[in-house]
Design an enzyme around this catalytic site. Structure first.
Site, PDB file in Angstrom:
ATOM      1  N   GLY A   1      40.970  50.143  36.192  1.00 47.74           N
ATOM      2  CA  GLY A   1      41.615  49.696  34.958  1.00 47.74           C
ATOM      3  C   GLY A   1      41.317  50.622  33.795  1.00 47.74           C
TER       4      GLY A   1
ATOM      5  N   THR B   1      40.026  38.078  28.547  1.00 44.02           N
ATOM      6  CA  THR B   1      40.733  37.194  29.478  1.00 44.02           C
ATOM      7  C   THR B   1      40.042  37.229  30.837  1.00 44.02           C
ATOM      8  OG1 THR B   1      42.806  37.612  28.324  1.00 44.02           O
ATOM      9  CG2 THR B   1      42.957  36.695  30.543  1.00 44.02           C
TER      10      THR B   1
ATOM     11  N   ASP C   1      41.276  50.210  30.642  1.00 45.41           N
ATOM     12  CA  ASP C   1      40.392  49.672  29.609  1.00 45.41           C
ATOM     13  C   ASP C   1      38.933  49.794  30.028  1.00 45.41           C
ATOM     14  OD1 ASP C   1      40.930  47.810  31.627  1.00 45.41           O
ATOM     15  OD2 ASP C   1      40.825  46.081  30.289  1.00 45.41           O
ATOM     16  N   ARG C   2      38.655  49.587  31.331  1.00 49.62           N
ATOM     17  CA  ARG C   2      37.283  49.758  31.825  1.00 49.62           C
ATOM     18  C   ARG C   2      36.854  51.217  31.715  1.00 49.62           C
ATOM     19  NH1 ARG C   2      37.412  47.617  37.762  1.00 49.62           N
ATOM     20  NH2 ARG C   2      35.204  48.231  37.693  1.00 49.62           N
TER      21      ARG C   2
ATOM     22  N   ASP D   1      32.749  43.779  29.327  1.00 46.20           N
ATOM     23  CA  ASP D   1      33.956  43.505  28.542  1.00 46.20           C
ATOM     24  C   ASP D   1      34.390  42.085  28.875  1.00 46.20           C
ATOM     25  OD1 ASP D   1      36.414  43.361  27.280  1.00 46.20           O
ATOM     26  OD2 ASP D   1      37.058  45.355  27.886  1.00 46.20           O
TER      27      ASP D   1
ATOM     28  N   TYR E   1      35.868  55.333  41.941  1.00 39.72           N
ATOM     29  CA  TYR E   1      36.965  54.833  42.759  1.00 39.72           C
ATOM     30  C   TYR E   1      37.554  55.939  43.635  1.00 39.72           C
ATOM     31  CZ  TYR E   1      37.624  50.109  40.824  1.00 39.72           C
ATOM     32  OH  TYR E   1      37.487  48.784  40.500  1.00 39.72           O
TER      33      TYR E   1
END
Length: 265
Positions: free
Chosen positions: A111, A136, A113-114, A133, A104
């Protein structure tokens, strides 16, 4: 020295207690977020405190709002007398064997979590890999054999698609809910509108996954796919794998990455 590592997702929280030296967790905990009800969360913290009275550090991966993170930080101080450290993405992760490089332009925008899931997978292998992953939201990230993050996808998971449909078309949610155990080849068609949405969105998510698996192997020559998230393993059991692609169920991959990123804190 005991550490409390937490993975705060959109709907659930996973937590492990670590000795700070290895991935051999001393204990595991999990709970529904329950809209971050104070009594509920304090009860969870007190349960951990009862079993492990000397928590030296709290490190948290969170995709929640700043307001909710502030609440959890307050409760951490209240119960453990420790201010939690909230993980963030970085431009690179310096491993003992090579660097994992964030693709990025603005590393913090990836994110957390990523990023942590990639770190967890990165410490497991030295070849090109992908991380799926499925919670949600469904996220997919690819890392080449040199350790460079090639980029990824974010798409709504089945439940998020259902929520969007139900929110915009109130009368569609009519009929008996589907038996979750039959949301596969046993029942492909819904016999009422609610089931039609449940099965349709589930198979839309599976269709996305199938198209990705073909490209992972055919275009990127990925041989290992690390899978986490509440729906990850279930989805993988419903699709056919391309030749030479292996998937590994890693439900605690984000927590593993959290450990590696902050083990020298």
């Amino acid at each position: 020295m005991t550490w409390l590592l937490m993975d705060m997702g959109n709907s659930r929280c996973k937590a492990v207690v670590s000795d700070g030296r290895s991935l051999n967790w001393l204990a595991r905990f999990h709970w529904d977020n329950q809209e971050f009800d104070a009594t509920h969360w304090l009860n969870q913290f007190h349960q951990i405190k009862q079993e492990f009275p000397e928590i030296a550090q709290i490190v948290i991966s969170s995709v929640s709002s700043d307001e909710r993170k502030a609440l959890v930080a307050k409760w951490g101080m209240q119960v453990f007398s420790r201010a939690p450290v909230f993980a963030s993405s970085d431009d690179l992760f310096d491993s003992e064997h090579k660097d994992l490089i964030n693709s990025y332009d603005e590393p913090l925008a990836l994110g957390v979590d990523r990023w942590l899931a990639m770190i967890g997978a990165f410490e497991r292998t030295d070849i090109a890999f992908a991380v799926l992953d499925a919670g949600t939201a469904i996220t997919l990230d690819l890392v080449d054999k040199e350790g460079k993050h090639l980029g990824g996808h974010i798409v709504p998971g089945a439940k998020l698609m259902q929520k969007a449909l139900f929110g915009d078309t109130g009368k569609i949610a009519f009929g008996a809910k589907l038996d979750p155990s039959k949301a596969n080849k046993e029942q492909w068609l819904g016999v009422n509108s609610l089931q039609a949405v449940e099965l349709g969105t589930y198979h839309a998510a599976l269709g996305y996954l199938t198209s990705c698996l073909e490209r992972l192997q055919g275009h990127y020559e990925i041989e290992k796919l690390y899978v986490c998230g509440g729906d990850g393993a279930l989805m993988m059991h419903q699709v056919s794998l391309p030749k030479n692609l292996e998937w590994i169920d890693c439900p605690e991959l984000v927590l593993e990455g959290l450990f590696y990123q902050y083990k020298n804190l």
